[in-house]
Scaffold this motif. Structure first.
Motif, PDB file in Angstrom:
ATOM      1  N   SER A   1       2.253   1.838  -3.146  1.00  8.83           N
ATOM      2  CA  SER A   1       1.430   2.257  -4.208  1.00  8.83           C
ATOM      3  C   SER A   1       1.796   1.052  -5.847  1.00  8.83           C
ATOM      4  O   SER A   1       1.463   1.772  -6.804  1.00  8.83           O
TER       5      SER A   1
ATOM      6  N   LYS B   1       1.062  -1.140   0.132  1.00 11.05           N
ATOM      7  CA  LYS B   1      -0.222  -0.340   0.086  1.00 11.05           C
ATOM      8  C   LYS B   1       0.506   1.442  -0.035  1.00 11.05           C
ATOM      9  O   LYS B   1       0.621   2.447  -0.655  1.00 11.05           O
TER      10      LYS B   1
ATOM     11  N   SER C   1      -3.817  -1.886  -6.040  1.00 11.64           N
ATOM     12  CA  SER C   1      -5.196  -0.654  -5.796  1.00 11.64           C
ATOM     13  C   SER C   1      -4.705  -1.445  -4.413  1.00 11.64           C
ATOM     14  O   SER C   1      -5.527  -2.480  -3.656  1.00 11.64           O
ATOM     15  N   TYR C   2      -5.749  -0.723  -3.621  1.00  9.83           N
ATOM     16  CA  TYR C   2      -5.657  -0.413  -2.038  1.00  9.83           C
ATOM     17  C   TYR C   2      -6.159  -0.956  -1.247  1.00  9.83           C
ATOM     18  O   TYR C   2      -5.011  -1.721  -0.731  1.00  9.83           O
TER      19      TYR C   2
END
Length: 482
Positions: free
Chosen positions: A179, A176, A182-183
């Motif tokens: 990046s 996370k 997808s979070y």
């Protein structure tokens, strides 16, 4: 006279190809002649028909070999040597110390479905056909290898489970923060392209996306990790096979396969790199502080039965919990293991004598039952404690499963002569409470049983018990982290 039966008698169970080579060398005969001897072998010679091997290979044994330690050992070696998908599963299983949760089993055990590939169900059916694996556990199902195959690795199976969840929390945070994915779509034990992985997540990084005029389709990041040291080439073969199978599919989304371990043998690292797999270690990926946390947990849990006796065990528990609460993750296994150590340490301080955590009771090579904490009080009593570090209430189903385990454990204990005159007590300790239905079942069962006693403690009763015995540190940890 040298024949198939004499070869098996001398060497134990073998693959037909190995027997063929021995016959050719000893009798100076052709391939065809050796094959005919093998196909005609009867009497005491048996063929294992519940397994399929690559290249029409098969496995032979004598009747008196069946389900012995030699049978299991040679069968495992044959499966791995033949590069069978079932062998890849067993090799990974052994590296993970012989017992894993059901979700982790799916990660190492083949495809979800398919015609040309061995599926999870097929591999499971083969392994269960000879009791090479068994399902154990109650509220959480575990898959266990037959006991002679469970390697005594540096990290035992209970520790592997704990490190697995701490490692997932660390990796999730790292992905996370950087990046990479997808979070909110990181999955633990997720599925990608008909296989299960420790971590799956869609990624929109430029090399992995597919663009059209209408949409942007993400690629995928897939991760497997082994919280073990010196992971071998045999142990990572399943991952190489899994990645190769996915890569060979048509129209597959671009994906990045990553394998993580505490450390590798050089052969294992080379195998992963040669197959274009991102192979790394925990320290290289997550840094020394995270590695330090993992090893702090490992050091505390590795010899829990020795830690019971040490004065610093409570301090170790406190330090670990203080660090992990900073992470965004669920730590049920870790908190459960530390709660067992907390209880065991308390029992030693109160009663002294013999105290053991995660005591297993065997029937042959299979685990009959396992208890969280076993305390032998002098020569008069055995106290068995079920420890549950839960937030939710203990329900009737969990108590029913525990009562079933009590029966198996009691019968095993009474078969041992040294226990004949000992009182046997079973207790259920939880950091939460019991539902009304669960309490009703406990009261009912405790009132009718005469062979042993049944008691239980909820959170408040535990705190009272610890205070009565001047165990202020136990009270503090319960209040702060549970």
């Amino acid at each position: 006279m040298i024949n198939v039966e004499s070869i098996l008698d001398q060497n134990g169970p073998l693959l037909a190809s190995e027997i063929k080579e021995i016959l050719k060398s000893a009798l100076n005969i052709t391939d065809d002649a050796a094959r005919q001897q093998i196909s005609r072998a009867k009497g005491n010679v048996e063929r294992l028909r519940s397994f399929s091997f690559p290249k029409n290979e098969y496995f032979l044994f004598l009747r008196n070999h069946y389900k012995t330690d030699l049978f299991y050992s040679n069968l495992t070696e044959a499966l791995i040597k033949s590069r069978s998908a079932t062998g890849n599963t067993v090799a990974a299983f052994q590296c993970l110390a012989g017992r894993i949760c059901e979700e982790k089993y799916r990660v190492i055990a083949g495809a979800k479905s398919g015609t040309k590939r061995k599926t999870i169900d097929t591999i499971s059916k083969e392994l269960k056909s000879v009791d090479l694996i068994q399902e154990i556990g109650y509220e959480d199902k575990k898959i266990s290898l037959s006991s002679p195959l469970s390697k005594q690795n540096e990290l035992a199976d209970e520790i592997v489970e704990v490190i697995d969840e701490v490692l997932f929390a660390n990796l999730q945070e790292w992905l996370k923060k950087n990046s990479l994915v997808s979070y909110n779509k990181i999955e633990h034990y997720g599925e990608f392209s008909d296989y299960y992985w420790d971590i799956t997540a869609p990624t929109y990084l430029r090399p992995f996306i597919t663009k059209t005029s209408d949409y942007v389709k993400p690629g995928f990041l897939v991760v497997d990790y082994f919280p073990q040291t010196n992971v071998s080439a045999k142990a990572v073969e399943y991952f190489v096979s899994k990645v190769s199978s996915v890569a060979a599919k048509r129209n597959i989304r671009p994906f990045l396969p990553i394998f993580i371990a505490l450390s590798y043998t050089q052969d294992a690292f080379n195998k992963l790199k040669e197959n274009n797999i991102f192979a790394t270690t925990i320290v290289n990926l997550l840094g020394k502080e995270n590695e330090k946390l993992l090893y702090s947990i490992i050091d505390t849990l590795r010899d829990m039965n020795k830690k019971i006796l040490k004065d610093d065990s409570i301090e170790s528990i406190n330090k670990i919990l203080k660090e992990v609460v900073k992470l965004d993750g669920k730590f049920n296994n870790l908190k459960g293991s530390l709660f067992e150590l907390l209880v065991a340490n308390a029992m030693f301080k109160i009663y002294g004598g013999y105290v053991e955590i995660n005591k297993k009771f065997y029937e042959g090579n299979l685990i009959l039952a396992e208890v969280d904490v076993m305390c032998v009080v002098g020569n008069s009593e055995i106290l068995i404690i079920e420890c549950k570090a839960y937030k939710s209430h203990i329900d009737e189903k969990l108590i029913g499963e525990w009562i079933n385990k009590i029966s198996k454990t009691y019968n095993w204990l009474k078969k041992q002569n040294e226990n004949n005159n000992k009182k046997i007590s079973f207790e259920y300790w939880t950091t939460s409470d019991f539902t009304e239905e669960a309490l009703k079942l406990l009261v009912e069962k405790s009132s009718i049983t005469k062979k042993y006693t049944i008691n239980w403690k909820n959170r408040n009763e535990l705190l009272k018990f610890f205070r009565e015995h001047n165990l202020s540190e136990q009270c503090k940890i319960l209040n702060e982290y549970y």
